[in-house]
Design an enzyme around this catalytic site. Structure first.
Site, short mmCIF file in Angstrom:
data_model
loop_
_atom_site.label_atom_id
_atom_site.label_comp_id
_atom_site.label_asym_id
_atom_site.label_seq_id
_atom_site.Cartn_x
_atom_site.Cartn_y
_atom_site.Cartn_z
N SER A 291 -27.02 59.47 69.99
CA SER A 291 -26.78 59.30 71.43
C SER A 291 -25.31 58.98 71.64
O SER A 291 -24.60 58.60 70.70
CB SER A 291 -27.61 58.12 71.94
OG SER A 291 -27.02 56.89 71.50
N ASP A 292 -24.83 59.11 72.86
CA ASP A 292 -23.51 58.57 73.13
C ASP A 292 -23.67 57.05 73.25
O ASP A 292 -24.78 56.51 73.25
CB ASP A 292 -22.91 59.19 74.40
CG ASP A 292 -21.40 59.05 74.42
OD1 ASP A 292 -20.75 59.85 75.13
OD2 ASP A 292 -20.88 58.18 73.71
N TRP A 293 -22.55 56.37 73.36
CA TRP A 293 -22.55 54.90 73.34
C TRP A 293 -23.52 54.33 74.37
O TRP A 293 -23.31 54.48 75.58
CB TRP A 293 -21.14 54.38 73.63
CG TRP A 293 -21.03 52.91 73.60
CD1 TRP A 293 -21.45 52.03 74.55
CD2 TRP A 293 -20.45 52.10 72.57
NE1 TRP A 293 -21.18 50.74 74.18
CE2 TRP A 293 -20.56 50.75 72.97
CE3 TRP A 293 -19.85 52.37 71.34
CZ2 TRP A 293 -20.11 49.69 72.18
CZ3 TRP A 293 -19.38 51.32 70.56
CH2 TRP A 293 -19.52 50.00 70.98
N ASN A 294 -24.62 53.74 73.89
CA ASN A 294 -25.60 53.10 74.77
C ASN A 294 -26.21 54.06 75.80
O ASN A 294 -26.77 53.65 76.81
CB ASN A 294 -24.99 51.90 75.51
CG ASN A 294 -26.05 51.08 76.23
OD1 ASN A 294 -27.16 50.89 75.70
ND2 ASN A 294 -25.76 50.65 77.44
N SER A 295 -26.13 55.37 75.55
CA SER A 295 -26.73 56.28 76.54
C SER A 295 -28.25 56.19 76.49
O SER A 295 -28.92 56.60 77.44
CB SER A 295 -26.26 57.72 76.30
OG SER A 295 -26.68 58.20 75.06
#
Ligand code: GLC
Length: 745
Positions: A291-295
């Site tokens: 995932s992207d950062w905390n997505s």
């Protein structure tokens, strides 16, 4: 059967033959998949989930004691097998220290995978990716990635969150700086090259896993506002935004990163259509998705998840294999599996994908980094030469009236003006990895080196954003004393990249006022732009005699710009993205549909046009000048009729009609005139760099076949349709020699 499927079948056949021969020759060499399956069979559910968990140094655990957030005890979590990957840990000593805990203290000795944003260099910072795309030279992209990989792996990094392959047509979006611009064909070629450069032979210690990001359509954020919603048709998705990702997958990219945005209301980080149907289904992707950062956690504010457990369920079931830093997988997935809302097979598949990449990187066999490498492999002269050479290929000459450029080296005095003329940090741009300002050569320093005899009168004039106009008088005075003025204006590096959208695209602050004041002196003037996006340059384009688009040109950028200003290098770069005249035209891109009322007659009212602006851009896609001139002639097609299996050779002659050697990036475009859906007025289908001495003429050849004119038709099938096509061979998307052919049934 698609070429990819054929390749996969052949690979399986080869493997079978190799294994069969190995059986006879010696003890069987276990395949990666066999090693993965063997390891997976020993793992507990918690250990499998641990592989799906990526953390950042100093991560909060989410718990608070006596009002203080408790940070994660990384060593303990690694020992317990609760971490599969870490990002932003750099330096061989640090990565080796943590790796030693994973190998020696965890139950199954599974190595950690260390990731970092190595976007355009690690210590040797190259021009920003949008600049490298301006070279239209995939070999340059590949070389920059190879150098970056060598430096980053020396620091213990074996995974980069690059290449960013998002198509971007909106310069308000700051991340346009990180990609290859607006065109899927150029974007696909550059994506492929980066993957090859970063990954090479994946298990070689000086290569690393690449990551195609941000999957998908992140660049289509409404209003160019970062993280904003994306709404587009499946056809637009497949025709424009998916091709560079498909090219990266086809090139064997080891990982993908799911993006922050929604697509038609469904977050890309919880999107079974893009992740499972397209990526893992149609394309057969065998790597893993992070995932992207905390997505994953952001599924809650997106309004599709009620809480962290819901977010984890949605993301993992949709096909996001690794959770970057939300902590929701490690917190909730075991419970969700036990509750039956996530099948354990989904966890197994995600863990298998991650372990496969770790095996392919050779991390199980060679988990540690040779700590001697960092000193030897970083910021070497070879790396610096590559950085300068690539920067020289990335700088676009936008205007050069009255041959203002190149400057003479015997010029007596030069006024070097502007807030970016001597700014080391801004040479690097955004996402600068472990780049350091002290390593950068500024444009002022480059000019000093190129014209050591010239008297330089230096004046900052104004700041980039500073509202003060106090310094303008000094700058005007400097120009008055000099033979020529070089103004270096534009954006700060931090004004582009992530979370850096701009609602205005002119020169920021009081820079235009400075430029106009210096122009008023009547001195010969060169404008050098440093920026990470197309700017609106209506006044500049009409009044400034010479304009050079340097982007953020990297550690060697000052030397590269100066060598171009003084003619040691003849600029050859071309724009990978359209420069609009005004914000009002955005989105403005060359490969648009015709509409039912294409603009043809300035006097006609009822056409697709504006009352207050032309439709044309300030500078079009594919545009860039040279210090010499090139003439195109004699377009030929080998046949006017293309059949099912045939190929048409398209040739044209390009002549250097000027008085100095130069490179021209010849472009090949087609148009499908009549089809079951409306098709773009032009589509890039090929490009070639041709080097010509003065007076030299060469024939450039492109080929076109049925597959190259396939598209997603009215039935959403990828196919070519019979009918007439136009072709162009020329120097940009707005000019060229024209021909046509017919594709028969
Ligand atoms: C950021 C970016 C992504 C980057 C990741 C890790 O938010 O969107 O491009 O790779 O986080 O730093």
């Amino acid at each position: 059967m698609s070429p990819r499927k054929i390749r996969q079948a052949l690979a399986a056949l080869v493997l079978l033959v190799v294994c069969a021969s190995a059986q006879t020759a010696s003890a069987p060499q276990k395949s990666v998949d066999q090693r993965v399956d063997e390891l997976l069979s020993k793992m507990t559910l918690e250990e499998k989930i641990g592989q799906l968990n990526q953390i950042n140094q100093g991560m909060p655990t989410g718990t608070v004691v006596n009002g203080n957030p408790v940070t994660l005890n990384v060593e303990q979590a690694v020992t317990e097998g609760r971490i599969g990957s870490m990002l932003n840990v750099t330096g061989a000593a640090d990565t080796n220290r943590l790796q030693k805990i994973a190998i020696e203290k965890s139950r199954l000795h599974i190595p950690l995978l260390f990731g970092f944003d190595v976007i355009h260099g690690y210590r040797t910072v190259f021009p920003i990716p949008l600049a490298i795309a301006s070279s239209w030279d995939p070999e340059s992209a590949k070389l920059s990635a190879q150098v970056a990989a060598r430096e980053a792996t020396a620091a213990g990094i074996r995974w980069t969150f690059a290449p960013m392959v998002d198509i971007a047509r909106d310069p308000r979006w700051g991340r346009i700086a990180e990609g290859a611009g607006e065109d899927p064909f150029l974007g696909a070629a550059i994506a492929r090259a980066y993957v090859q450069g970063f990954q090479g032979e994946l298990n070689s210690p000086d290569h690393m896993a690449a990551c195609a990001k941000h999957y998908v359509a992140y660049g289509a954020a409404e209003a160019g506002r970062d993280y904003n919603s994306v709404d587009l048709s499946e056809r637009r998705l497949r025709e424009t935004y998916l091709p560079p990702f498909e090219a990266a997958e086809d090139a064997g990219v080891a990982t993908f990163m799911s993006s922050f945005n929604t697509i038609d209301g469904i977050p890309a980080s919880a999107n079974p259509f893009t992740l499972r149907k397209v990526l893992k289904g149609e394309w057969g992707f065998k790597g893993f998705v992070v995932s992207d950062w905390n997505s994953v956690g952001e599924l809650i504010p997106h309004g599709v998840a009620a809480d962290g457990a819901d977010a984890a369920r949605l993301a993992l079931n949709a096909g996001v294999d690794m959770d970057m830093c939300s902590g929701d997988y490690i917190r909730y997935v075991a419970g969700l599996v036990k509750a039956g809302t996530i099948p354990e097979s989904v966890v197994d598949d995600a863990a298998r994908r991650i372990l496969r990449v770790k095996f392919e990187l050779g991390l199980f066999d060679h988990p540690y980094t040779d700590e001697k490498r960092e000193a030897n492999d970083t910021l070497t002269s070879t790396n610096m030469e590559a950085a300068r050479d690539i920067a020289e290929k990335s700088i676009v000459l936008l205007k050069n009236d009255k041959d203002t450029l190149p400057l003479s080296k015997s010029v007596r005095s030069i006024a070097v003006i502007g807030p970016l003329a001597d700014s080391q940090i801004d040479m690097l741009g955004n996402w600068i990895g472990k780049g350091e300002a002290k390593d950068a050569v500024t444009i002022l320093e480059g000019i000093k080196a190129e014209a050591p005899e010239a008297k330089l009168i230096v004046s900052k004039g104004v700041g980039v954003l500073d509202p003060s106009e106090e310094g303008i008088a000094e700058a005007v005075n400097a120009a008055r004393q000099a033979d020529v003025a070089v103004l270096v204006l534009g954006e700060k590096g931090e004004m582009t990249g992530e979370a850096a959208s701009r609602a205005k695209l002119g020169l920021p602050g009081k820079q235009e006022k400075l430029l106009r004041a210096v122009m008023a002196t009547g001195k010969p003037l060169v404008l050098v732009l440093m920026n990470g996006r197309p700017l609106t340059l209506e006044w500049e384009a009409r009044h400034v005699p010479a304009i050079v688009e340097a982007w953020f040109p990297g550690v060697q950028g000052g030397n590269a710009v100066a060598r171009i200003l003084f003619g040691d290098v003849n600029p050859s770069a071309k724009l990978p993205v359209t420069f609009p005249r005004s914000i009002g035209q955005i989105p403005l891109y060359y490969n648009a549909l015709s509409t039912g009322r294409p603009f043809t007659d300035p006097k006609a009212k009822y056409e697709s046009r504006y009352l207050d602006s032309p439709n044309t851009p300030e500078f079009p896609f594919g545009y860039g000048l040279s210090y010499t001139k090139f003439a195109y002639s004699n377009l030929q097609l080998s046949t006017a009729r293309l059949g099912n299996t045939g190929v048409i050779k398209v040739t044209a002659e390009v002549e250097n009609t000027g008085n100095r050697a130069g490179d021209e990036i010849v472009q090949f475009y087609t148009r499908d005139l009549v089809a079951s859906v409306s098709r773009p007025v032009k589509e890039l289908k090929g490009f070639q760099r041709v080097s010509l001495r003065p007076g030299e003429k060469k024939t450039v050849e492109f080929t076109i076949n049925r597959k190259q004119v396939a598209f997603w038709n009215a039935d959403m099938k990828y196919a070519a349709e019979p009918g007439k096509f136009e072709v162009w061979v020329g120097p940009s998307s707005m000019e060229g020699l024209e021909g046509s052919f017919v594709l028969v049934e």
